[in-house]
Design a protein around this motif. Structure first.
Motif, PDB file in Angstrom:
ATOM      1  N   THR A 163      20.520 -25.417  24.403  1.00  0.00           N
ATOM      2  CA  THR A 163      19.216 -25.886  24.905  1.00  0.00           C
ATOM      3  C   THR A 163      18.099 -24.879  24.593  1.00  0.00           C
ATOM      4  OG1 THR A 163      19.769 -25.015  27.107  1.00  0.00           O
ATOM      5  CG2 THR A 163      20.171 -27.351  26.721  1.00  0.00           C
ATOM      6  N   GLU A 164      18.397 -23.580  24.734  1.00  0.00           N
ATOM      7  CA  GLU A 164      17.370 -22.554  24.473  1.00  0.00           C
ATOM      8  C   GLU A 164      16.912 -22.558  23.014  1.00  0.00           C
ATOM      9  OE1 GLU A 164      19.091 -18.871  25.727  1.00  0.00           O
ATOM     10  OE2 GLU A 164      18.580 -19.170  27.850  1.00  0.00           O
ATOM     11  N   ASN A 165      17.830 -22.884  22.114  1.00  0.00           N
ATOM     12  CA  ASN A 165      17.517 -22.834  20.682  1.00  0.00           C
ATOM     13  C   ASN A 165      17.258 -24.215  20.073  1.00  0.00           C
ATOM     14  OD1 ASN A 165      17.912 -19.855  19.844  1.00  0.00           O
ATOM     15  ND2 ASN A 165      19.711 -20.298  21.108  1.00  0.00           N
ATOM     16  N   HIS A 166      17.176 -25.230  20.955  1.00  0.00           N
ATOM     17  CA  HIS A 166      16.939 -26.607  20.499  1.00  0.00           C
ATOM     18  C   HIS A 166      17.901 -26.973  19.373  1.00  0.00           C
ATOM     19  CE1 HIS A 166      13.364 -26.431  22.963  1.00  0.00           C
ATOM     20  NE2 HIS A 166      12.972 -25.340  22.314  1.00  0.00           N
ATOM     21  N   ALA A 167      19.170 -26.636  19.601  1.00  0.00           N
ATOM     22  CA  ALA A 167      20.190 -26.895  18.572  1.00  0.00           C
ATOM     23  C   ALA A 167      20.565 -28.377  18.554  1.00  0.00           C
ATOM     24  CB  ALA A 167      21.422 -26.037  18.825  1.00  0.00           C
ATOM     25  N   ASP A 168      21.072 -28.821  17.413  1.00  0.00           N
ATOM     26  CA  ASP A 168      21.511 -30.214  17.266  1.00  0.00           C
ATOM     27  C   ASP A 168      22.886 -30.426  17.876  1.00  0.00           C
ATOM     28  OD1 ASP A 168      19.344 -31.369  15.434  1.00  0.00           O
ATOM     29  OD2 ASP A 168      19.941 -29.535  14.388  1.00  0.00           O
ATOM     30  N   VAL A 169      23.708 -29.391  17.826  1.00  0.00           N
ATOM     31  CA  VAL A 169      25.076 -29.512  18.335  1.00  0.00           C
ATOM     32  C   VAL A 169      25.629 -28.119  18.612  1.00  0.00           C
ATOM     33  CG1 VAL A 169      26.138 -29.466  16.019  1.00  0.00           C
ATOM     34  CG2 VAL A 169      27.320 -30.634  17.891  1.00  0.00           C
ATOM     35  N   GLY A 170      26.550 -28.062  19.572  1.00  0.00           N
ATOM     36  CA  GLY A 170      27.296 -26.836  19.840  1.00  0.00           C
ATOM     37  C   GLY A 170      28.775 -27.157  19.798  1.00  0.00           C
ATOM     38  N   ILE A 171      29.588 -26.168  19.470  1.00  0.00           N
ATOM     39  CA  ILE A 171      31.032 -26.386  19.420  1.00  0.00           C
ATOM     40  C   ILE A 171      31.735 -25.124  19.902  1.00  0.00           C
ATOM     41  CG2 ILE A 171      31.157 -25.679  16.985  1.00  0.00           C
ATOM     42  CD1 ILE A 171      33.444 -27.722  16.639  1.00  0.00           C
ATOM     43  N   ALA A 172      32.833 -25.309  20.652  1.00  0.00           N
ATOM     44  CA  ALA A 172      33.649 -24.184  21.118  1.00  0.00           C
ATOM     45  C   ALA A 172      35.071 -24.375  20.616  1.00  0.00           C
ATOM     46  CB  ALA A 172      33.642 -24.120  22.645  1.00  0.00           C
ATOM     47  N   PHE A 173      35.644 -23.306  20.058  1.00  0.00           N
ATOM     48  CA  PHE A 173      37.013 -23.358  19.536  1.00  0.00           C
ATOM     49  C   PHE A 173      37.973 -22.649  20.489  1.00  0.00           C
ATOM     50  CE2 PHE A 173      34.141 -23.157  15.830  1.00  0.00           C
ATOM     51  CZ  PHE A 173      34.472 -24.369  15.218  1.00  0.00           C
ATOM     52  N   ASP A 174      39.248 -22.991  20.384  1.00  0.00           N
ATOM     53  CA  ASP A 174      40.259 -22.266  21.152  1.00  0.00           C
ATOM     54  C   ASP A 174      40.732 -21.057  20.339  1.00  0.00           C
ATOM     55  OD1 ASP A 174      41.763 -23.595  19.226  1.00  0.00           O
ATOM     56  OD2 ASP A 174      43.423 -24.042  20.578  1.00  0.00           O
ATOM     57  N   GLY A 175      41.707 -20.325  20.882  1.00  0.00           N
ATOM     58  CA  GLY A 175      42.111 -19.045  20.300  1.00  0.00           C
ATOM     59  C   GLY A 175      42.548 -19.099  18.852  1.00  0.00           C
ATOM     60  N   ARG A 187      41.548 -26.523  17.997  1.00  0.00           N
ATOM     61  CA  ARG A 187      40.900 -27.459  18.911  1.00  0.00           C
ATOM     62  C   ARG A 187      39.403 -27.164  19.003  1.00  0.00           C
ATOM     63  NH1 ARG A 187      44.279 -26.482  24.076  1.00  0.00           N
ATOM     64  NH2 ARG A 187      42.394 -27.277  25.028  1.00  0.00           N
ATOM     65  N   SER A 188      38.629 -28.215  19.320  1.00  0.00           N
ATOM     66  CA  SER A 188      37.182 -28.038  19.400  1.00  0.00           C
ATOM     67  C   SER A 188      36.589 -28.900  20.506  1.00  0.00           C
ATOM     68  CB  SER A 188      36.538 -28.425  18.058  1.00  0.00           C
ATOM     69  OG  SER A 188      37.089 -29.641  17.577  1.00  0.00           O
ATOM     70  N   ILE A 189      35.753 -28.291  21.323  1.00  0.00           N
ATOM     71  CA  ILE A 189      35.024 -29.001  22.379  1.00  0.00           C
ATOM     72  C   ILE A 189      33.537 -28.942  22.020  1.00  0.00           C
ATOM     73  CG2 ILE A 189      34.360 -28.961  24.829  1.00  0.00           C
ATOM     74  CD1 ILE A 189      37.207 -29.895  24.462  1.00  0.00           C
ATOM     75  N   PHE A 190      32.869 -30.095  22.060  1.00  0.00           N
ATOM     76  CA  PHE A 190      31.470 -30.176  21.627  1.00  0.00           C
ATOM     77  C   PHE A 190      30.493 -30.140  22.798  1.00  0.00           C
ATOM     78  CE2 PHE A 190      33.612 -31.851  17.901  1.00  0.00           C
ATOM     79  CZ  PHE A 190      32.872 -31.300  16.865  1.00  0.00           C
ATOM     80  N   CYS A 191      29.288 -29.709  22.462  1.00  0.00           N
ATOM     81  CA  CYS A 191      28.155 -29.721  23.391  1.00  0.00           C
ATOM     82  C   CYS A 191      27.042 -30.496  22.689  1.00  0.00           C
ATOM     83  CB  CYS A 191      27.719 -28.276  23.669  1.00  0.00           C
ATOM     84  SG  CYS A 191      26.249 -28.140  24.703  1.00  0.00           S
ATOM     85  N   ASP A 192      26.465 -31.491  23.371  1.00  0.00           N
ATOM     86  CA  ASP A 192      25.423 -32.269  22.697  1.00  0.00           C
ATOM     87  C   ASP A 192      24.082 -31.536  22.736  1.00  0.00           C
ATOM     88  OD1 ASP A 192      24.113 -32.793  25.131  1.00  0.00           O
ATOM     89  OD2 ASP A 192      24.837 -34.857  25.278  1.00  0.00           O
ATOM     90  N   ASN A 193      23.067 -32.125  22.137  1.00  0.00           N
ATOM     91  CA  ASN A 193      21.755 -31.480  22.008  1.00  0.00           C
ATOM     92  C   ASN A 193      21.044 -31.274  23.337  1.00  0.00           C
ATOM     93  OD1 ASN A 193      21.886 -34.453  21.408  1.00  0.00           O
ATOM     94  ND2 ASN A 193      19.699 -34.287  21.884  1.00  0.00           N
TER      95      ASN A 193
END
Length: 449
Positions: A227-239, A243-249
């Motif tokens: 949100t701070e960087n007005h990104a289009d998408v965020g993603i988090a990976f596991d170790g 696997r990937s978990i997304f964050c919307d805009n």
């Protein structure tokens, strides 16, 4: 029943139940199963991984098998490289999302996919009978493999519209979780000319940033950075980066089910009449999406091995788990965090809509999960008690109790930790909260008897 292999490979607490002696002997069994080399070895960033790698490579060499070490790479990178670079098999040293004191080994067959449940039993039989190769005609050698990351990223790029994605100049936040995707995901985004913001970008086997498993509860920094960087998408990976978990805009963290639905819709638009494989604990909306594109859904037990190994003979295009594991059959039939990111960028570039808008167009679904500590010896009693209480159930994997297709609860033991997982889906948030509260209480009561 497998004695050592769990839901995904073999894992344990390093130097306690996962000792170097155990690793050595189990590697002899895996090498005997592979029969010949070369074998590719990769590992995640855990502190115990390099020493385990030395034991694995020397054990393989001692039975005449050559191997090459790729160093720190994501699991899907190792798997893809095994397939493309012509290895007889691969061994990934990782405990995936487990805490830092754990480690493990995950064998991949020569087709680049995790070995089947049947082959896990073959390896265990060799291990238990100590019937591994002896007196080889020559010792094996250990070399270095430097082509894995480039091979992996080029493979992903071949399946997406790179030119279109580059033209969009996407802003992407990567929460690398101090894990193995550090070595590949930032380079991947650079190749696609994305402006990239990094979170937990240093490899650290203690996973100090947020732990090795991305969950909605520990991804607040990812959300804020988006949100701070007005990104289009965020993603988090596991170790280990599969696997990937997304964050919307808008900064909302998506469940694995939601991101899988939106990706499946995007892929099936281009490839109707396809096959989708998913587990029993995924939401029922996947059937709705598949039907729109004249496609079918096959359900399996929980676990990426179950999904992957069902995809191979059926030639399925898509596979997924609700935990953020997504598989694209045209690339490789395994969970792959970076391939999934590529598909998401392809979706956003093609549709022209924001991710939050795409999600808002999906059919409503209310899904949740939780976990309860449970000693292994209590599992049978727990499942039996639930079977006695409810007339309509499925015991393919743990127990799934269906009130109706839209409202169900599933309880199953973890294959990697002394816990049971409780999953639920309902037609409304209120109903979901009520169902989950009721069954968590029930499960805890039975376990505490």
């Amino acid at each position: 029943m497998a004695k050592f292999f769990g839901t995904n490979g073999i894992r344990g607490v390093f130097s306690e139940d996962f000792t170097l002696e155990f690793v050595h002997d189990m590697t002899l069994a895996v090498g005997t199963y592979f029969e010949k080399g070369p074998v590719l070895i990769g590992y995640d960033g855990r502190e115990s991984s390099p020493i385990i790698c030395k034991v694995v490579s020397s054990a393989l060499n001692s039975i005449g098998i050559d191997c090459n070490v790729a160093g720190i790479i994501p699991t899907p990178c190792l798997e893809f490289a095994v397939k493309i670079l012509g290895y007889s098999g691969g061994i990934m040293i990782t405990a995936s999302h487990n805490p830092s004191q754990y480690n493990g080994i995950k064998p991949a067959a020569k087709d680049g996919v995790e070995i089947s449940r049947e082959d896990e039993l073959v390896i265990e039989d060799i291990y238990l009978k100590k019937s591994w190769i002896t007196n080889p005609s020559k010792w094996g050698t250990t070399g270095i493999e430097e082509r894995t990351i480039e091979t992996y990223l080029n493979g992903i790029l071949s399946h997406i519209d790179s030119k279109l994605i580059k033209s969009k100049k996407f802003r992407v936040v990567l929460d690398l979780g101090n894990g193995a995707q550090v070595v590949s995901a930032p380079d991947f985004c650079k190749k696609l000319q994305c402006e990239t913001f990094l979170v937990n970008e240093n490899i650290d086997g203690n996973f100090p940033g947020r732990g090795s498993e991305p969950t909605p509860q520990n991804l607040s920094i990812l959300s804020r950075t988006v949100t701070e960087n007005h990104a289009d998408v965020g993603i988090a990976f596991d170790g280990d980066g599969d696997r990937s978990i997304f964050c919307d805009n808008k900064g909302d963290i998506l469940t694995g089910d939601k991101s899988a639905l939106v990706l499946t819709q995007h892929i099936l638009k281009k490839n109707p009449n396809s096959l989708v494989v998913t587990c029993l604990n995924s939401g029922y909306n996947i059937e709705k999406i598949a039907e729109k594109f004249n496609s079918k859904v096959i359900r399996t037990k929980v676990g990426s091995v179950e999904v992957s190994r069902k995809m191979v003979p059926t030639d399925a295009l898509i596979g997924f788990e609700e935990n953020g594991g997504f598989m694209y059959g045209k690339h490789n039939q395994v969970r792959d965090g970076c391939m999934t990111l590529g598909l998401m960028l392809d979706l956003l570039a093609t549709s022209g809509k924001s991710l939050s808008d795409e999600i808002s167009l999906l059919p409503l679904s209310f899904i949740t999960k939780d976990k309860v500590p449970c000693p292994p010896e209590k599992v049978t009693e727990l499942i039996s008690s639930l079977k006695e209480e409810f007339p309509s159930f499925d015991v393919t994997d743990g127990i799934k109790i269906s009130i109706d297709p839209k409202n169900w609860v599933m309880v199953r033991p973890s294959g990697t930790e002394p816990i049971v997982r409780v999953y639920a889906e309902a037609e409304s948030q209120e109903k979901l909260d009520s169902l989950m509260s009721e069954y968590l209480k029930k499960v805890k009561t039975i376990i505490s008897r």
